[in-house]
Design a protein around this motif. Structure first.
Motif, PDB file in Angstrom:
ATOM      1  N   PHE A 256     116.509 -16.115  31.907  1.00  0.00           N
ATOM      2  CA  PHE A 256     117.792 -15.559  32.291  1.00  0.00           C
ATOM      3  C   PHE A 256     117.885 -14.073  32.723  1.00  0.00           C
ATOM      4  CE2 PHE A 256     122.065 -14.062  32.160  1.00  0.00           C
ATOM      5  CZ  PHE A 256     122.760 -14.891  33.110  1.00  0.00           C
TER       6      PHE A 256
ATOM      7  N   GLU B  69     120.090 -15.037  25.050  1.00  0.00           N
ATOM      8  CA  GLU B  69     119.011 -15.292  24.223  1.00  0.00           C
ATOM      9  C   GLU B  69     117.745 -16.022  25.168  1.00  0.00           C
ATOM     10  OE1 GLU B  69     120.096 -17.777  20.992  1.00  0.00           O
ATOM     11  OE2 GLU B  69     121.388 -15.819  20.293  1.00  0.00           O
ATOM     12  N   SER B  70     118.148 -16.165  26.580  1.00  0.00           N
ATOM     13  CA  SER B  70     117.095 -16.710  27.317  1.00  0.00           C
ATOM     14  C   SER B  70     116.326 -15.630  27.955  1.00  0.00           C
ATOM     15  CB  SER B  70     117.634 -17.791  28.252  1.00  0.00           C
ATOM     16  OG  SER B  70     116.831 -17.831  29.519  1.00  0.00           O
ATOM     17  N   LYS B  71     114.880 -15.547  27.795  1.00  0.00           N
ATOM     18  CA  LYS B  71     114.232 -14.595  28.403  1.00  0.00           C
ATOM     19  C   LYS B  71     114.091 -14.752  30.073  1.00  0.00           C
ATOM     20  CE  LYS B  71     110.593 -13.768  24.808  1.00  0.00           C
ATOM     21  NZ  LYS B  71     109.222 -13.682  24.503  1.00  0.00           N
TER      22      LYS B  71
ATOM     23  N   GLU C   8     131.826  -9.079  21.416  1.00  0.00           N
ATOM     24  CA  GLU C   8     130.488  -9.086  20.414  1.00  0.00           C
ATOM     25  C   GLU C   8     129.267  -8.522  20.932  1.00  0.00           C
ATOM     26  OE1 GLU C   8     130.393 -13.381  19.040  1.00  0.00           O
ATOM     27  OE2 GLU C   8     129.777 -13.748  21.185  1.00  0.00           O
TER      28      GLU C   8
ATOM     29  N   ARG D 254     114.740 -10.986  18.728  1.00  0.00           N
ATOM     30  CA  ARG D 254     114.605 -11.443  20.026  1.00  0.00           C
ATOM     31  C   ARG D 254     114.444 -10.386  20.937  1.00  0.00           C
ATOM     32  NH1 ARG D 254     118.755 -14.779  18.144  1.00  0.00           N
ATOM     33  NH2 ARG D 254     118.043 -16.966  18.083  1.00  0.00           N
TER      34      ARG D 254
ATOM     35  N   ASN E  18     134.950 -17.879  26.659  1.00  0.00           N
ATOM     36  CA  ASN E  18     134.004 -18.076  25.407  1.00  0.00           C
ATOM     37  C   ASN E  18     134.253 -19.284  24.845  1.00  0.00           C
ATOM     38  OD1 ASN E  18     132.289 -15.565  25.022  1.00  0.00           O
ATOM     39  ND2 ASN E  18     133.965 -14.324  24.647  1.00  0.00           N
ATOM     40  N   GLY E  19     134.232 -20.136  25.527  1.00  0.00           N
ATOM     41  CA  GLY E  19     134.909 -21.607  25.182  1.00  0.00           C
ATOM     42  C   GLY E  19     136.123 -21.956  24.706  1.00  0.00           C
TER      43      GLY E  19
ATOM     44  N   SER F  85     127.681 -15.931  34.643  1.00  0.00           N
ATOM     45  CA  SER F  85     126.333 -16.876  34.562  1.00  0.00           C
ATOM     46  C   SER F  85     125.786 -17.258  35.977  1.00  0.00           C
ATOM     47  CB  SER F  85     126.428 -17.991  33.765  1.00  0.00           C
ATOM     48  OG  SER F  85     126.864 -19.186  34.349  1.00  0.00           O
TER      49      SER F  85
ATOM     50  N   MET G 227     130.676 -12.601  29.490  1.00  0.00           N
ATOM     51  CA  MET G 227     130.967 -13.616  28.387  1.00  0.00           C
ATOM     52  C   MET G 227     130.214 -14.947  28.835  1.00  0.00           C
ATOM     53  SD  MET G 227     135.013 -13.718  27.943  1.00  0.00           S
ATOM     54  CE  MET G 227     135.837 -12.110  26.998  1.00  0.00           C
ATOM     55  N   LEU G 228     128.924 -14.593  28.239  1.00  0.00           N
ATOM     56  CA  LEU G 228     127.928 -15.763  28.732  1.00  0.00           C
ATOM     57  C   LEU G 228     127.624 -16.721  27.349  1.00  0.00           C
ATOM     58  CD1 LEU G 228     125.650 -13.813  30.961  1.00  0.00           C
ATOM     59  CD2 LEU G 228     127.634 -15.064  31.685  1.00  0.00           C
ATOM     60  N   GLY G 229     128.352 -16.510  26.347  1.00  0.00           N
ATOM     61  CA  GLY G 229     127.893 -17.390  25.027  1.00  0.00           C
ATOM     62  C   GLY G 229     126.333 -16.656  24.669  1.00  0.00           C
ATOM     63  N   ASP G 230     125.712 -17.433  24.358  1.00  0.00           N
ATOM     64  CA  ASP G 230     124.357 -17.094  23.927  1.00  0.00           C
ATOM     65  C   ASP G 230     123.169 -17.242  24.852  1.00  0.00           C
ATOM     66  OD1 ASP G 230     125.169 -16.190  21.541  1.00  0.00           O
ATOM     67  OD2 ASP G 230     124.617 -18.211  20.245  1.00  0.00           O
ATOM     68  N   MET G 231     123.667 -17.264  26.268  1.00  0.00           N
ATOM     69  CA  MET G 231     122.771 -17.417  27.518  1.00  0.00           C
ATOM     70  C   MET G 231     121.735 -16.178  27.063  1.00  0.00           C
ATOM     71  SD  MET G 231     121.132 -19.118  29.536  1.00  0.00           S
ATOM     72  CE  MET G 231     122.208 -20.596  29.966  1.00  0.00           C
TER      73      MET G 231
ATOM     74  N   ARG H 244     125.756  -8.405  19.076  1.00  0.00           N
ATOM     75  CA  ARG H 244     125.157  -9.769  18.993  1.00  0.00           C
ATOM     76  C   ARG H 244     123.998  -9.660  19.856  1.00  0.00           C
ATOM     77  NH1 ARG H 244     126.308 -14.776  16.874  1.00  0.00           N
ATOM     78  NH2 ARG H 244     125.555 -16.866  18.165  1.00  0.00           N
TER      79      ARG H 244
END
Lengths: 630, 630
Positions: free
Chosen positions: B58, B54-56, B133, B95, B242-243, B13, B48-52, B136
């Motif tokens: 980024f 999903e940001s256009k 994942e 998305r 991943n947390g 990230s 490994m960025l989680g759901d980041m 995803r």
């Protein structure tokens, strides 16, 4: 034709228990002369099982229980969802090949189209977003077509059954197969490509989130009318979880006629079998009913109550300890637990320090009186003073030298919060064989405005998917609509929200939390719940174009109220962004399970990595431009 | 041809920072006259960025930084991994369409085969198990072929480049594309279906787990020799999470000749650029080197040290507080943090109650002396007594009546554990601007043998993926190989493991934990780390067939040593199974991030739902049969 819609409760990872209830529902459908009974997706195993799908023994158990269901289909068509394995093939992970499948049984035999020599129907579209991760465990019909170099169209056909002397073509799909708008093909369109489907049946295991009910009615109604074909939708009730997040399944099973009119719908969270008679060939249906759009707070209230009841039952506890401060979150939490489990199971504890006002202490007492719960006052000041004194007077020895700690007021604030949860509430809960609650809301959960092992602790965070304004809305709903009187004291609703951990948070002087709820609630919701993840450059661009208030949905004029300059706005924005992406994540990793209400709750459906806080080049460019012009 | 293998550290990230270091590596490769430089998978964004994802905004940032990398390719082939989006198409989740892509740039331009009009190569196989994942967020080449009704063979072709006047065909793949044995096709076989690939290049972002290094060398070597083609493998170093789980990336980049011999390998956890010269057309390679197989404990030691250094740096802390009991887990934890961060950053605290023996108190002191850390003794008995007295003397008021709590010895045990972590260690950590550790091992983490907000708390659990026998093995390694003297006292290694929370756990009388480590370590490992998830029916079947000891890998005769009858065996088995699937999960949901070492660590790679404990019909059948015959 009489159809039984079996909106049963599915208990995840309890296949034997689920099967017993499935077979009992089949028997009562027979007694009611139903021709067909339809059960939800994966009704034998449950849907959210973590990686238990990786056990061959467990899969075998589910398939053997499936055989029992098939055997019990004498005289009735039984349609149900179950896992189906193929021992001759592998999944992409190298483990046993598994399908999320739909079975049609009658008189002890399976009825099928023999697709790929399988006696069942395979889910085509596997959701893989938010809390869903079907492709982690299941092979899709699409994957199978690819593997066999086959056209998916050859695999998606109606299934013909004979019912009361008539031949009926069923269009059978599983959950996501109906939600196909983002995929490259629509299973339902393909199945009905010859326009010969007489009845669509979609079996689901679909968790509830706010406004999903309305969305479902709209979408399924549109499919029915588009195809000029009636549709039966069957969903289970119950709760299931993926560890960090607990989902309720509301049922909401429904039947639509060929125009998309709603004919029947299952009651929310009710485990029941519903019946409908339709003459499909003659297009003769019962009279349509109105789609009931519920009040937002009725939805939320029902969900939280159901979530509390089922979650406590599932982990086997019913004695609940709640720390009550006199503030709104703990008051609402108390009222909800009392509503769900009864006042005799709820145990309220007020734990004042010297910073707690008489105002809030009295409000806590009033709440306990109003609810009629057990009530205990356990002051923490002596213990906090003892801790400070002990730590400041214990020598730190290094290389033969002695040094001493000096605790700042900020450190002492957090000592108070941990003293309450980890010293008092944990011990009381353990001594009565119960658990203590986490009363966090979504606003503070987002930015980590809480103390770890303090107020962020607890066995379950049933309100942590509600923004602060929803906490107030639900509190008012509970007083007015549930109890019909002032259970949560008006004083609690009207007082400034405050942690009361220092003189800077003195409620009687109107001092409280650093969060400006009438702005931050909406900003945070915009960052968290927008379909495409929002980052700071998106926010800043809206701000510069004077469109931020409209975009986030707060009152007009809020920005001017709180921020004199663009500098102030940016400082505030970056402060909370750092909290959200920094300590917020650190705290959420160790937070209790959260009950999901919104379309994106923290936890399993919102994957987060604990990474460094980052500002994009575009954000930095916009910020420099803005502040230089300021 | 000279190839630069850029085994750089990727910070997840932080695309801008990563790009700066990428461009700097390109410039040094140019100075070293390299013809090609190869970077890892997703080296701009991290993996490994989680759901980041999903940001256009980024994604846009990563693509713009990719353009900068392309621009810096003057005079050199630059091969790198980055996200590639297609704004005209959607992913399955609706998305933005995103691919996990490989770019080849030279002189500021992309070189490509124009597959589907894209100037990049798309990852074909997307892993979706354990911590992975990919599907995803990413659309695979396979999905694209399906969407376009195209044959995947048309999409997988070598890419021709010209290097020093020679035409070279590159077989370019991304990570999982090489690990294809469980998939329905092999991207590398297809790319080389005309036997014309001159050089394979696989770019990866592959987390380290125990023995993976050996497995990687074997697999990549076999691919090279099978295709009679040399192979370059480039992996990053660093840590990503991943947390709930923190993964180290060991690099281990490697080059193999056309016989599969190892020619070069990057040093473990070293951020560096390696160079190799090969005359591919004439099959002239440097001399092969030996594959170094390291000692298991050297691997583990290196990983834990690297994990501690990088994780503390990433969250911005370096002052570490450790509660030391005189036992092995906290002693090893202390030695590891001192090794990683130096003695001046580690702060040891012994917190005895009346149940702690002089033996362990002395051992804690000896450890602190051996390490030379700051040391503090903060006894807890007064505070525990105060809590018990306060809770037992505070009236519980209900309906006008007063009642009083009575705290059992079990409740008082847990009060001690929480007093240590939540009262003392948390406050000390906060007051020195640091954090406190969780010293849990994997054995206790599995069955929840710990107290929530007590010894299960902490900022990071760097030993929680090591079984108790590995804790001892690592402790011996640290004394012998790292410090070369007795840092962890022999007494600590030899004493019976014990929580010392009651007289039932008096170490001087040889009393300790209820876990029989020489059996349970191996049973738990078998349940947890087997490729197919093991459930009780599997264990019982092995027991009945007298094959359990062999299957789990413990010493022979252990079962007879501990269990007089089959009843005793079954009771023990069910007791720990209930803990593993019950309170173990409850505690893991709120546990700190765990450093992954094994192939299955608790946390994100091991999805768990907090469900009821279930026994399959087959287990109950076997049990009844066994116990009736007993």
């Amino acid at each position: 034709m009489k159809i039984a819609i079996s909106q049963i409760e599915i208990i995840p990872s309890m296949p034997c228990d689920n099967t017993v209830r499935i077979i009992s529902a089949i028997s009562s459908a027979k007694k009611n002369n139903a021709d067909i009974i339809v059960f939800p997706e994966l009704c034998v195993s449950g849907y959210m099982l973590g990686d238990m799908w990786e056990s061959k023994g467990f899969i075998n158990e589910c398939e053997e229980l499936g055989e029992e269901i098939i055997k019990s289909s004498k005289g009735i068509y039984v349609i149900f969802g179950n896992v189906a394995s193929d021992k001759s093939k592998k999944n992409f992970d190298g483990r046993l090949r598994k399908y999320n499948a739909l079975f049609v049984a009658k008189d002890g035999k399976l009825i099928h189209n023999n697709i790929n020599n399988y006696p069942f129907i395979i889910k085509s579209l596997l959701p893989n977003y938010k809390e869903f991760e079907d492709p982690r465990h299941f092979f899709s019909l699409k994957d199978l077509a690819f593997e066999n170099n086959a056209d998916i169209k050859e695999y998606l056909k109606p299934l013909e059954i004979e019912c009361n002397g008539e031949k009926i073509k069923l269009g059978l799909t599983i959950c996501e197969d109906a939600w196909s708008s983002n995929y490259s093909f629509s299973p339902m369109d393909i199945i009905n490509s010859n326009k010969d489907v007489d009845l669509f049946i979609n079996i689901s295991s679909s968790p509830y989130t706010l406004v999903k009910d309305t969305k479902r009615h709209k979408m399924y109604g549109e499919i029915a009318s588009k195809h000029n074909t009636p549709l039966v939708y069957v969903n289970n009730v119950g709760i299931q979880n993926n560890g960090k997040t607990v989902y309720t399944f509301d049922g909401g099973s429904a039947v639509y006629d060929n125009k998309g009119n709603l004919l029947l719908t299952g009651n929310r969270y009710e485990d029941d079998v519903y019946y409908i008679e339709m003459d499909i060939k003659n297009k003769s249906y019962p009279k349509p009913i109105e789609i009931q759009e519920d009040d937002e707070y009725k939805f939320i209230y029902d969900t939280v109550i159901y979530g509390i009841r089922k979650f406590t039952k599932s982990i086997g506890v019913n004695k609940i300890v709640i720390g009550v401060s006199g503030g709104i979150d703990s008051a609402l939490s108390s009222a909800m637990y009392v509503s769900a489990l009864g006042k005799d199971n709820v145990f309220l504890v007020n734990m004042p320090s010297k910073f707690n006002s008489n105002t809030t202490k009295d409000l806590a007492k009033t709440l306990a009186d109003n609810l009629g719960c057990s009530y205990m006052v356990v002051p923490i000041q002596e213990s906090v003073d003892y801790t400070v004194k002990q730590l400041e007077s214990s020598p730190i020895i290094k290389d033969g030298n002695e040094n001493y700690l000096k605790l700042s007021s900020f450190v002492i604030e957090n000592i108070q919060a941990r003293d309450r949860s980890s010293r008092i509430l944990s011990a009381i809960a353990a001594s009565i064989g119960g658990v203590f609650t986490c009363n966090a809301n979504k606003t503070e959960t987002m930015v980590g405005y809480s103390t770890m092992y303090g107020d962020s602790a607890g066995f379950f965070a049933c309100l942590a998917d509600l923004w602060k304004y929803q906490i107030y809305g639900l509190a008012k709903y509970v007083n007015e609509k549930v109890f019909g009187r002032e259970i949560i004291p008006e004083g609690t609703i009207n007082i400034v929200p405050s942690a009361e951990l220092s003189t800077a948070q003195a409620v009687d002087e109107g001092k409280g939390d650093p969060i400006k709820y009438d702005y931050h609630d909406y900003l945070f919701k915009f960052l968290m719940e927008s379909w495409n993840r929002i980052i700071l450059e998106d926010v800043l661009e809206l701000y510069i174009n004077d469109k931020l208030e409209e975009a986030i949905g707060c009152q007009k004029g809020i920005l001017n109220k709180y921020f004199e300059t663009a500098h102030d706005f940016v400082d505030d924005l970056e402060k909370w962004w750092k909290q959200f992406m920094g300590m917020g994540i650190t705290k959420r990793i160790q937070a209790p399970p959260i009950l999901a209400i919104s379309r994106r709750s923290f936890g399993f459906g919102n994957r987060e990595a604990q990474n460094r806080v980052y500002y994009t080049a575009r954000y930095l460019y916009l910020k420099n431009k803005l502040l230089n012009l300021d």
